[in-house]
Every structure is written in structure tokens, then in C-alpha cells.
Design an enzyme around this catalytic site. Structure first.
Site: not given
Ligand code: NAD
Length: 358
Positions: A80, A185-187, A189
Site C-alpha cells: 500500500k 454509505g451510498v458512495g 460502492v
Molecule cells: P466513497 O467515498 O465513494 O463512499 C463512501 C460514502 O460514505 C460517501 O458517500 C460518504 O459521504 C459516506 N459516509 C462517510 N461517513 C459516513 C457515515 N458516518 N455515515 C454514513 N455515510 C458516511 O467510497 P467507496 O469507494 O464507495 O468505498 C466505501 C468503503 O468501501 C470504504 O471503506 C472503502 O475503503 C471500501 N472499499 C472500497 C473499494 C472500491 O472499489 N471502491 C474496494 C474495497 C473496499
């Protein structure tokens, strides 16, 4: 600052500090283990208070990647990298190019990809200086549709497959019709996971600290939007953490009414004992690095040029891995996270010869 006696040091093979005066780059790359292949792992850009905090994070995250890739039976090790800085303020092309030169200096022992604070665009800038960078090429995705290199769709699909496996084990159901799921969390993923679940007939509750995001997800998916703190008290079957780490902790475990915790977030358990606490409450926990491996599988296929026709099936093996973990945890009376670690360790201690399909 200590390294070999650092609490997060776990036999890491190599740790490299990098600095570039002109662009302001301050970065650390940690290579944990390369028994199965080059160490692949994301580049996190974060405004760490100091290099001590950055070192703690990168050591922990690099080790996690060894476990994730070994569990997913990829020909990869774990590593990492982190850049100390605010991605909204301090990011520049010069900074990413300097990072590319630092990565290139490791000659392929470390392969960089995106993580929090970095994007497909950043990976394309890094690629000007090194070929050891993944998650950046336009290509067919796991579903045959064009992908720009973003691993999130593959991660979301893997989590969906994992939820099906967990529900089959804990609730004895093979379909998701009417299943009550809360997505935190609706980002990138979470919203894609929610869409898979909605298409499978699940009833959804969604939350996000961004009210616009949660409102939009609720509207497009016919879900109910709830404020962030309310998510732990919902009367649902599955709680899917897809936001941040450490959400399974002393305060939240007693509140959860779900039978399954299965989501994308990394490091969901605040401490290993919270995995035991979930088990004691009869809540089945899908270990985070097992269920969220879709993204690393996706970028591995891209980087090594593996046949994309095999990608979907490889992601679907997440379901088989979880089923094996759940059965063994039940048989041995151990927390699922403990069992996952032992299986992953056996896969990377042995090196690549145990890897299926390679
Ligand atoms: P992202 O930043 O696109 O989405 C995260 C969402 O969570 C955002 O909309 C944010 O506003 C929301 N959030 C933050 N704090 C919050 C809280 N306290 N309560 C509710 N919502 C909250 O991130 P992502 O890429 O969707 O990843 C989400 C998680 O999955 C992270 O922990 C990341 O490390 C993990 N992950 C992602 C991937 C990937 O391919 N993107 C792969 C493995 C793991």
C-alpha cells in the site's frame, strides 16, 4: 519513530519513504509480503497529522492487502502507499508524476492503484512515469460493459455475491426477495450495491452523511432514507457498512438487530473482540477483506492482462470463500474473522503454488 518495533510492523519486507521538493510529495510505500507475487495495493492521499500517523496507516493497510489477495487466490502480494496531503487542496499532476517515479523505483515489486483520495485520472498521470500502475485502462468490466478502470462496480458486485452467501448460511434463504437491508454509505460502492439489492427484490434503508446522496439513492431505488446515527437501530436482516471503518464497536454491537453484517468498508471491526461480540449475539459477520475483494480482483485482471471472460466467475468465488469460512467458524466455534485470517495465512505462507487457476 520506530519501524521494526512499531506496533503495526508485521514482518513487512520493505518500507520506502519518498520526497520530492518541487511537487511537495511526501509519501510512504509499504510492501508487506511478495510470496504470491508483486505487492498490489491502493494509494491513499490523506491529510495525516504527521509521518508517524501515515506510517501506522500504511503498515496496517499493506498487511491487509496480503490477506485480501491471498484469500482471493490472486498471484499478488500485499502493499500500500500513502501521500501526506489533502487531496482537494494539495493534489497536482506534478505530485502524481513524482509518485509515479517513486513507484517505478521499486521496479515492479509494488503495483499502485486507486484508494481513498485518488482516482482513475490520478492513475493515468502516474502511468506517465511507471508501468506498475493498475485501475486505469478502458476495458470490458466484469459484466461485459465498458469499464474505465474504476474497481468500484466489481467491488459492489462482490459484496452483493457475499451478502447472498451470508444470507444463505444464516437465514437459510437462496433468494433476496423482501430481505430487509440497511446500506450505510451510498458512495461509489454503496449505491451500486444498493442497486443490485433492489434489483433482487430486497427492501432497502439507506444512509449517508451527505443528505443529497442519501436522498438521491432513496429516490432512484425506492429505498427509505434514514439519518446516519439511526442506521444501527433498524429492524433489518442485513447491515451493510459501505462508508468507513470501525463501525462495529462497543457502542454499536448492542444496538444492531440485523442477523448479518456484510458490507464493503475496510476494517469494519474496531477490534478483533468485536467479531467475537457479534458471534455471541448470533450475528454472522462476513470478514471485510473477503467480501470486498471484487475491486482487487478486477484491477489484477486488468494489470496482468488476464482473460476478462474469467473475471465474473473469479469475483463470484467470494461467495465460496465466505461459505467455507462460515462453515469452519461454526464447526470450530471461532469468530469468522479469525478463521478468515488462518485461511489467508495458509495461502500466502505457501506462496503461489496453491493459487487456483494460475
Ligand atoms: P466513497 O467515498 O465513494 O463512499 C463512501 C460514502 O460514505 C460517501 O458517500 C460518504 O459521504 C459516506 N459516509 C462517510 N461517513 C459516513 C457515515 N458516518 N455515515 C454514513 N455515510 C458516511 O467510497 P467507496 O469507494 O464507495 O468505498 C466505501 C468503503 O468501501 C470504504 O471503506 C472503502 O475503503 C471500501 N472499499 C472500497 C473499494 C472500491 O472499489 N471502491 C474496494 C474495497 C473496499
Amino acid at each position: 519513530m520506530k519501524l521494526f518495533t512499531h506496533p503495526e510492523f508485521a514482518g513487512h519486507e520493505q518500507v520506502v519513504f519518498g520526497h520530492d521538493e518541487a511537487s511537495g510529495l511526501r509519501a510512504i510505500i509499504a510492501v508487506h509480503n511478495t510470496h504470491r507475487g508483486p505487492a498490489l495495493g491502493g494509494l491513499r492521499m490523506w491529510p495525516y497529522a504527521d509521518e508517524g500517523e501515515a506510517l501506522t496507516d500504511v503498515l496496517r493497510l499493506a498487511r491487509g492487502m496480503t490477506y485480501k489477495s491471498a484469500m482471493a487466490e490472486l498471484p499478488l502480494g500485499g502493499g500500500k502507499s500513502v501521500i501526506i496531503g489533502d487531496p482537494r487542496r494539495d493534489k497536482s499532476e506534478a505530485l502524481m508524476e513524482a509518485m509515479g517515479r517513486l513507484v517505478d523505483g521499486l521496479g515492479g515489486r509494488y503495483i499502485v492503484a486507486e484508494d481513498s483520495g485518488t482516482t482513475v485520472t490520478d492513475m493515468r498521470v502516474i502511468a506517465r512515469r511507471t508501468r506498475h500502475v493498475a485501475g486505469r485502462r478502458e476495458r470490458p468490466g466484469y459484466d461485459g460493459r465498458p469499464s474505465d478502470g474504476d474497481p468500484s462496480p466489481a467491488t459492489a458486485y462482490g459484496v452483493f455475491v457475499g451478502i447472498r452467501a451470508a444470507v444463505a448460511h444464516r437465514l437459510g434463504r437462496s433468494d433476496l426477495e423482501g430481505l430487509r437491508v440497511a446500506v450505510q454509505g451510498v458512495g461509489s460502492v454503496g449505491r451500486r450495491l444498493a442497486a443490485h439489492l433492489a434489483a433482487a427484490g430486497a427492501r432497502l434503508w439507506v444512509t449517508d452523511i451527505d443528505p443529497e446522496r442519501r436522498g438521491q439513492a432513496a429516490e432512484t431505488l425506492g429505498a427509505e432514507a434514514v439519518p446516519p446515527e439511526a442506521v444501527y437501530d433498524l429492524d433489518v436482516d442485513v447491515f451493510a457498512p459501505c462508508a468507513l471503518g470501525a463501525v462495529i464497536n462497543d457502542a454499536t454491537v448492542p444496538r444492531l438487530r440485523a442477523k448479518v453484517v456484510a458490507g464493503a468498508a475496510n476494517n469494519q471491526l474496531a477490534a478483533p473482540r468485536h467479531g467475537e461480540a457479534l458471534a455471541r449475539r448470533g450475528i454472522l459477520y462476513a470478514p471485510d477483506y473477503v467480501i470486498n475483494a471484487g475491486g482487487v480482483i478486477d484491477v489484477c485482471y486488468e494489470h496482468l492482462g488476464l482473460d476478462p471472460a474469467g473475471l465474473r466467475a473469479h469475483i463470484e468465488r467470494i461467495g465460496d470463500n465466505l461459505a467455507e469460512i462460515f462453515r469452519r467458524a461454526e464447526r470450530e466455534g471461532r469468530p469468522t474473522a479469525w478463521v478468515a485470517d488462518r485461511i489467508a495465512e495458509s495461502r500466502f505462507a505457501a506462496g503461489l503454488h496453491r493459487a487456483a487457476g494460475f
